[in-house]
Design a protein around this motif. Structure first.
Motif, PDB file in Angstrom:
ATOM      1  N   GLY A   1       9.400  11.825  -1.114  1.00 41.18           N
ATOM      2  CA  GLY A   1      10.589  12.811  -0.812  1.00 41.18           C
ATOM      3  C   GLY A   1      10.833  12.951   0.762  1.00 41.18           C
ATOM      4  O   GLY A   1      11.624  13.697   1.113  1.00 41.18           O
ATOM      5  N   GLU A   2       9.966  12.515   1.525  1.00 44.33           N
ATOM      6  CA  GLU A   2      10.244  12.317   2.957  1.00 44.33           C
ATOM      7  C   GLU A   2      11.021  10.974   3.452  1.00 44.33           C
ATOM      8  O   GLU A   2      10.614   9.926   3.154  1.00 44.33           O
ATOM      9  CB  GLU A   2       8.851  12.414   3.746  1.00 44.33           C
ATOM     10  CG  GLU A   2       9.024  12.470   5.223  1.00 44.33           C
ATOM     11  CD  GLU A   2       7.862  12.319   6.036  1.00 44.33           C
ATOM     12  OE1 GLU A   2       7.763  12.364   7.262  1.00 44.33           O
ATOM     13  OE2 GLU A   2       6.572  12.901   5.417  1.00 44.33           O
ATOM     14  N   THR A   3      11.984  11.287   4.117  1.00 46.20           N
ATOM     15  CA  THR A   3      12.893  10.053   4.733  1.00 46.20           C
ATOM     16  C   THR A   3      11.889   9.616   5.830  1.00 46.20           C
ATOM     17  O   THR A   3      11.732  10.145   6.737  1.00 46.20           O
ATOM     18  CB  THR A   3      14.134  10.542   5.273  1.00 46.20           C
ATOM     19  OG1 THR A   3      15.097  11.092   4.230  1.00 46.20           O
ATOM     20  CG2 THR A   3      14.804   9.412   6.081  1.00 46.20           C
ATOM     21  N   ILE A   4      11.829   8.390   5.674  1.00 43.80           N
ATOM     22  CA  ILE A   4      10.919   7.222   6.494  1.00 43.80           C
ATOM     23  C   ILE A   4      11.778   6.561   7.498  1.00 43.80           C
ATOM     24  O   ILE A   4      11.534   6.325   8.492  1.00 43.80           O
ATOM     25  CB  ILE A   4      10.018   6.502   6.111  1.00 43.80           C
ATOM     26  CG1 ILE A   4       8.985   7.099   4.819  1.00 43.80           C
ATOM     27  CG2 ILE A   4       9.316   5.627   6.902  1.00 43.80           C
ATOM     28  CD1 ILE A   4       7.786   8.141   5.626  1.00 43.80           C
ATOM     29  N   TYR A   5      12.763   6.074   6.732  1.00 44.43           N
ATOM     30  CA  TYR A   5      14.069   5.419   7.538  1.00 44.43           C
ATOM     31  C   TYR A   5      15.377   5.726   7.146  1.00 44.43           C
ATOM     32  O   TYR A   5      15.608   6.029   5.910  1.00 44.43           O
ATOM     33  CB  TYR A   5      13.835   3.824   7.352  1.00 44.43           C
ATOM     34  CG  TYR A   5      12.679   2.982   8.306  1.00 44.43           C
ATOM     35  CD1 TYR A   5      12.789   2.798   9.345  1.00 44.43           C
ATOM     36  CD2 TYR A   5      11.443   2.871   7.132  1.00 44.43           C
ATOM     37  CE1 TYR A   5      11.872   2.333  10.012  1.00 44.43           C
ATOM     38  CE2 TYR A   5      10.570   2.186   8.178  1.00 44.43           C
ATOM     39  CZ  TYR A   5      10.780   2.044   9.351  1.00 44.43           C
ATOM     40  OH  TYR A   5       9.614   1.490  10.057  1.00 44.43           O
ATOM     41  N   ASN A   6      16.288   5.854   8.076  1.00 42.79           N
ATOM     42  CA  ASN A   6      17.733   6.092   7.976  1.00 42.79           C
ATOM     43  C   ASN A   6      18.269   4.970   8.554  1.00 42.79           C
ATOM     44  O   ASN A   6      18.648   5.147   9.856  1.00 42.79           O
ATOM     45  CB  ASN A   6      17.992   7.482   8.347  1.00 42.79           C
ATOM     46  CG  ASN A   6      19.272   7.858   7.825  1.00 42.79           C
ATOM     47  OD1 ASN A   6      20.484   7.003   7.659  1.00 42.79           O
ATOM     48  ND2 ASN A   6      19.691   9.110   7.857  1.00 42.79           N
ATOM     49  N   LEU A   7      18.871   4.125   7.865  1.00 41.98           N
ATOM     50  CA  LEU A   7      19.099   2.609   8.721  1.00 41.98           C
ATOM     51  C   LEU A   7      20.653   2.567   8.415  1.00 41.98           C
ATOM     52  O   LEU A   7      21.087   2.544   7.249  1.00 41.98           O
ATOM     53  CB  LEU A   7      18.323   1.620   7.818  1.00 41.98           C
ATOM     54  CG  LEU A   7      18.710  -0.044   8.604  1.00 41.98           C
ATOM     55  CD1 LEU A   7      18.159   0.014  10.045  1.00 41.98           C
ATOM     56  CD2 LEU A   7      18.108  -1.008   7.685  1.00 41.98           C
TER      57      LEU A   7
ATOM     58  N   PHE B   1       0.984  -1.234   0.101  1.00 45.04           N
ATOM     59  CA  PHE B   1       0.009   0.158  -0.060  1.00 45.04           C
ATOM     60  C   PHE B   1       0.716   1.328  -0.025  1.00 45.04           C
ATOM     61  O   PHE B   1       2.096   1.193   0.389  1.00 45.04           O
ATOM     62  CB  PHE B   1      -1.020   0.073   1.374  1.00 45.04           C
ATOM     63  CG  PHE B   1      -1.607  -1.269   1.394  1.00 45.04           C
ATOM     64  CD1 PHE B   1      -2.639  -1.708   0.600  1.00 45.04           C
ATOM     65  CD2 PHE B   1      -1.119  -2.076   2.641  1.00 45.04           C
ATOM     66  CE1 PHE B   1      -3.121  -2.993   0.906  1.00 45.04           C
ATOM     67  CE2 PHE B   1      -1.755  -3.281   2.848  1.00 45.04           C
ATOM     68  CZ  PHE B   1      -2.915  -3.803   2.222  1.00 45.04           C
ATOM     69  N   GLY B   2       0.325   2.301  -0.475  1.00 46.61           N
ATOM     70  CA  GLY B   2       0.865   3.462  -0.316  1.00 46.61           C
ATOM     71  C   GLY B   2       1.727   4.230  -1.628  1.00 46.61           C
ATOM     72  O   GLY B   2       2.389   5.109  -1.687  1.00 46.61           O
TER      73      GLY B   2
ATOM     74  N   ALA C   1       5.204   2.927  13.379  1.00 48.69           N
ATOM     75  CA  ALA C   1       4.893   4.115  13.987  1.00 48.69           C
ATOM     76  C   ALA C   1       5.322   5.325  12.892  1.00 48.69           C
ATOM     77  O   ALA C   1       6.379   6.209  12.907  1.00 48.69           O
ATOM     78  CB  ALA C   1       5.768   4.488  15.465  1.00 48.69           C
ATOM     79  N   ASN C   2       4.864   5.188  11.757  1.00 42.75           N
ATOM     80  CA  ASN C   2       5.045   6.229  10.618  1.00 42.75           C
ATOM     81  C   ASN C   2       3.614   6.284   9.965  1.00 42.75           C
ATOM     82  O   ASN C   2       2.938   5.324   9.861  1.00 42.75           O
ATOM     83  CB  ASN C   2       6.284   6.026   9.830  1.00 42.75           C
ATOM     84  CG  ASN C   2       6.234   4.642   9.170  1.00 42.75           C
ATOM     85  OD1 ASN C   2       5.288   4.402   8.257  1.00 42.75           O
ATOM     86  ND2 ASN C   2       6.967   3.505   9.500  1.00 42.75           N
ATOM     87  N   LYS C   3       3.647   7.374   9.022  1.00 43.89           N
ATOM     88  CA  LYS C   3       2.217   7.845   8.491  1.00 43.89           C
ATOM     89  C   LYS C   3       1.645   6.828   7.560  1.00 43.89           C
ATOM     90  O   LYS C   3       0.625   6.751   7.019  1.00 43.89           O
ATOM     91  CB  LYS C   3       2.595   9.128   7.598  1.00 43.89           C
ATOM     92  CG  LYS C   3       3.232   9.106   6.572  1.00 43.89           C
ATOM     93  CD  LYS C   3       3.233  10.583   5.960  1.00 43.89           C
ATOM     94  CE  LYS C   3       4.027  10.818   4.732  1.00 43.89           C
ATOM     95  NZ  LYS C   3       4.166  12.087   4.312  1.00 43.89           N
ATOM     96  N   ILE C   4       2.668   5.808   7.063  1.00 47.89           N
ATOM     97  CA  ILE C   4       2.402   4.821   6.048  1.00 47.89           C
ATOM     98  C   ILE C   4       2.411   3.545   6.490  1.00 47.89           C
ATOM     99  O   ILE C   4       2.097   2.580   5.900  1.00 47.89           O
ATOM    100  CB  ILE C   4       2.833   4.897   4.806  1.00 47.89           C
ATOM    101  CG1 ILE C   4       4.622   4.833   4.728  1.00 47.89           C
ATOM    102  CG2 ILE C   4       2.812   6.318   3.840  1.00 47.89           C
ATOM    103  CD1 ILE C   4       5.212   4.869   3.405  1.00 47.89           C
ATOM    104  N   ASN C   5       2.644   3.185   7.746  1.00 46.93           N
ATOM    105  CA  ASN C   5       2.695   1.977   8.522  1.00 46.93           C
ATOM    106  C   ASN C   5       3.754   0.898   7.890  1.00 46.93           C
ATOM    107  O   ASN C   5       3.397  -0.080   7.584  1.00 46.93           O
ATOM    108  CB  ASN C   5       1.374   1.377   8.471  1.00 46.93           C
ATOM    109  CG  ASN C   5       0.399   2.173   9.471  1.00 46.93           C
ATOM    110  OD1 ASN C   5      -0.865   2.402   8.648  1.00 46.93           O
ATOM    111  ND2 ASN C   5       0.752   2.265  10.715  1.00 46.93           N
TER     112      ASN C   5
END
Length: 219
Positions: A179-185, A139-140, A206-210
């Motif tokens: 364009g938004e960083t969801i993870y910086n691993l 999704f997303g 715990a982020n906007k797109i699960n």
């Protein structure tokens, strides 16, 4: 006494009845491929797996994977996902003898997919690892993956980068959505190991797109 003994022996022999024609025959594959399996079915805490040859793996937890390759019958086969003893998804697969695969099972009981990836095994460098990224997020929309040696790649659901040899040691991957960083691993890659970084849906993330992220590490 001798006559009685002979009767007893004959009686024992007579009781060794041949299997009934209705007795199920165990089917065993004659040739094998190798497979690693990741469970991203978020509706179940665990799943069981079987193939056309019978039970294959029980109790694979959500967000976990087989830490080694398992033998699986090559050629035409079937991978079935079970909740207990009830099959909720099955997929036909064709596996080449002696080849290596990773299967990522994603979704929920009502909407399941298996992403079957061909695995590279050859690593030429002494201080090298193998890396690829896979978007298993149903999704997303698309995601962007950024790695210093792998490059920058925009991937839709079920798409993967090519597998590339990278320098072992400290590594970093950034995952972006719109364009938004969801993870910086940050992760440590061991020399001689293969890595698949995958993203998938997890309602508890715990982020906007699960979005959840995991790395399969296998020798």
């Amino acid at each position: 006494m001798i006559f009685a003994l002979l009767i007893a022996i004959c009686g024992l022999i007579a009781c060794e009845c041949p299997p009934s024609a209705n007795t199920p025959k165990e089917i065993i594959p004659s040739e094998y491929a190798k497979i690693c399996i990741f469970n991203a079915v978020y509706s179940n805490s665990t799943i069981n797996l079987s193939t056309m040859y019978g039970a294959f793996l029980n109790g694979l937890r959500f967000q976990s994977y087989t830490s080694t390759y398992y033998n699986i019958g090559s050629g035409n086969n079937m991978i079935k996902c079970l909740d207990g003893a009830s099959v909720f998804y099955s997929a036909s697969v064709n596996l080449s003898k002696d080849k290596y695969y990773t299967a990522i099972i994603v979704g929920n009981q009502d909407d399941t997919n298996i992403l079957l990836l061909n695995d590279s095994t050859a690593i030429s460098g002494f201080n090298s690892s193998l890396l690829r990224c896979t978007n298993a997020m149903k999704f997303g929309g698309g995601l962007e993956f950024v790695h210093s040696e792998l490059g920058t790649h925009s991937l839709q659901f079920a798409q993967s980068t090519d597998t590339k040899e990278i320098t072992a040691g400290a590594n970093n991957i950034i995952v972006r959505y719109e364009g938004e960083t969801i993870y910086n691993l940050n992760f440590h890659a061991q020399a001689g190991y293969k890595y698949t970084l995958l993203t998938y849906y997890n309602p508890a993330a715990a982020n906007k797109i699960n979005l959840s992220i995991n790395i399969i590490e296998i020798k």
